[in-house]
Design a protein around this motif. Sequence first.
Motif, PDB file in Angstrom:
ATOM      1  N   VAL A  45       0.848  -1.205   0.000  1.00  0.00           N
ATOM      2  CA  VAL A  45       0.000   0.000   0.000  1.00  0.00           C
ATOM      3  C   VAL A  45       0.878   1.249   0.000  1.00  0.00           C
ATOM      4  N   MET A  46       1.893   1.260   0.880  1.00  0.00           N
ATOM      5  CA  MET A  46       2.747   2.451   0.997  1.00  0.00           C
ATOM      6  C   MET A  46       3.553   2.691  -0.273  1.00  0.00           C
ATOM      7  N   MET A  47       4.044   1.594  -0.873  1.00  0.00           N
ATOM      8  CA  MET A  47       4.824   1.745  -2.109  1.00  0.00           C
ATOM      9  C   MET A  47       3.929   2.213  -3.258  1.00  0.00           C
ATOM     10  N   THR A  48       2.663   1.780  -3.249  1.00  0.00           N
ATOM     11  CA  THR A  48       1.728   2.213  -4.296  1.00  0.00           C
ATOM     12  C   THR A  48       1.476   3.720  -4.168  1.00  0.00           C
ATOM     13  N   LYS A  49       1.244   4.182  -2.935  1.00  0.00           N
ATOM     14  CA  LYS A  49       1.046   5.621  -2.710  1.00  0.00           C
ATOM     15  C   LYS A  49       2.274   6.412  -3.167  1.00  0.00           C
ATOM     16  N   GLU A  50       3.453   5.930  -2.764  1.00  0.00           N
ATOM     17  CA  GLU A  50       4.698   6.630  -3.108  1.00  0.00           C
ATOM     18  C   GLU A  50       4.864   6.714  -4.630  1.00  0.00           C
ATOM     19  N   THR A  51       4.498   5.627  -5.300  1.00  0.00           N
ATOM     20  CA  THR A  51       4.699   5.577  -6.753  1.00  0.00           C
ATOM     21  C   THR A  51       3.700   6.477  -7.479  1.00  0.00           C
ATOM     22  N   ILE A  52       2.450   6.472  -7.047  1.00  0.00           N
ATOM     23  CA  ILE A  52       1.462   7.370  -7.689  1.00  0.00           C
ATOM     24  C   ILE A  52       1.889   8.822  -7.483  1.00  0.00           C
ATOM     25  N   ASN A  53       2.364   9.146  -6.288  1.00  0.00           N
ATOM     26  CA  ASN A  53       2.793  10.529  -6.041  1.00  0.00           C
ATOM     27  C   ASN A  53       3.953  10.945  -6.943  1.00  0.00           C
ATOM     28  N   ARG A  54       4.755   9.964  -7.380  1.00  0.00           N
ATOM     29  CA  ARG A  54       5.864  10.289  -8.297  1.00  0.00           C
ATOM     30  C   ARG A  54       5.334  10.909  -9.589  1.00  0.00           C
ATOM     31  N   PHE A 104      10.612   4.264 -12.284  1.00  0.00           N
ATOM     32  CA  PHE A 104      10.434   4.153 -10.830  1.00  0.00           C
ATOM     33  C   PHE A 104       9.398   3.069 -10.524  1.00  0.00           C
ATOM     34  N   GLU A 105       8.276   3.114 -11.262  1.00  0.00           N
ATOM     35  CA  GLU A 105       7.213   2.130 -11.034  1.00  0.00           C
ATOM     36  C   GLU A 105       7.741   0.710 -11.210  1.00  0.00           C
ATOM     37  N   ARG A 106       8.511   0.492 -12.290  1.00  0.00           N
ATOM     38  CA  ARG A 106       9.019  -0.866 -12.556  1.00  0.00           C
ATOM     39  C   ARG A 106       9.961  -1.334 -11.458  1.00  0.00           C
ATOM     40  N   ARG A 107      10.855  -0.430 -11.010  1.00  0.00           N
ATOM     41  CA  ARG A 107      11.798  -0.819  -9.954  1.00  0.00           C
ATOM     42  C   ARG A 107      11.042  -1.175  -8.676  1.00  0.00           C
ATOM     43  N   VAL A 108      10.047  -0.362  -8.328  1.00  0.00           N
ATOM     44  CA  VAL A 108       9.291  -0.638  -7.101  1.00  0.00           C
ATOM     45  C   VAL A 108       8.509  -1.939  -7.275  1.00  0.00           C
ATOM     46  N   PHE A 109       7.934  -2.124  -8.454  1.00  0.00           N
ATOM     47  CA  PHE A 109       7.203  -3.363  -8.735  1.00  0.00           C
ATOM     48  C   PHE A 109       8.124  -4.578  -8.549  1.00  0.00           C
ATOM     49  N   HIS A 110       9.348  -4.482  -9.122  1.00  0.00           N
ATOM     50  CA  HIS A 110      10.301  -5.593  -8.974  1.00  0.00           C
ATOM     51  C   HIS A 110      10.564  -5.873  -7.495  1.00  0.00           C
TER      52      HIS A 110
END
Length: 257
Positions: A204-213, A225-231
């Motif tokens: 949840v927190m990583m999703t919020k962080e990524t959308i805010n990017r 950024f999204e792909r790295r966080v997804f990995h």
Amino acid sequence: MAYENIIVETHDKVGLIRLNRPKALNALNSALLAELAEALEAFDKDTSIGAIVLTGSEKAFAAGADIKEMQTLEFADAYLGDYFSEWERVTRLRKPLIAAVSGYALGGGCELAMMCDFIIAADSAKFGQPEITLGVMPGMGGSQRLTRFIGKSKSMDMCLTGRMMDATEAERSGLVSRVVPASELIDEAMKAAGKIASFSLPVVMMTKETINRAYETTLAEGLRFERRVFHSMFALEDQREGMNAFAEKRAPGFKNR
Ligand code: CAA
């Protein structure tokens, strides 16, 4: 800590904060900010909390920054003290924060709602940036966040005329995610927060962080950024649990690991 300007409750995994200066329609003064920031940051650190709801009263989410506190403010003090910069503390939370808006969300009230991750509005909600009528302009992010959310033409219209926008227009314009009957506002917001809190907290927190990017960088950088966080999510037990549960046709039991 005993609060005077807010009411803080915990419902299962959801933190609920109600702005509580009814006589001033929840006008946002320094005392309220100090309490709100402290309560939000405490929920953010509390590992048993998965999402937070911020609301006001039926009549007003907040009718703006406290005009009486600003009335005699001098330029030098505003500049040297970087007046309003402390409100950025609300935007530094890592857990999802939902604004549940009923009644007036004006000036700083609208800006505070926009600092949240999304806004659920009651059909009674009224949004506006009326600062121009007071001889100033938005100072808590309105000129920037409102423009990003509803576009230049509508933002210019709102900030230059000071007019209010009702809930239907706010939803049509992309300012709010959904509109619900006023009597169901808190239930709906708590249900949404409860749903979020049932998922894996790091995801949840990583999703919020990524959308805010998406608001802070180019599309190419944001996608990278999204792909790295997804990995990185494949390092979590919760990824295995979520996908195993799907394959085994059972409910997942996330452990926030
Ligand atoms: N600051 C301080 N006090 C406020 C306030 C505010 N932003 N908004 C309302 N109040 C107070 C009123 O002064 C009044 O107090 P008293 O009973 O002591 O007179 C009380 O709350 C109730 O307000 P009203 O009697 O005005 O209530 P109403 O139902 O007739 O009107 C309203 C409601 C249309 C929201 C009206 O109160 C209003 O226009 N408020 C100001 C809205 C505004 O201009 N907000 C922007 C503030 S500036 C800002 O936010 C700067 C920024 O960018 C951060």
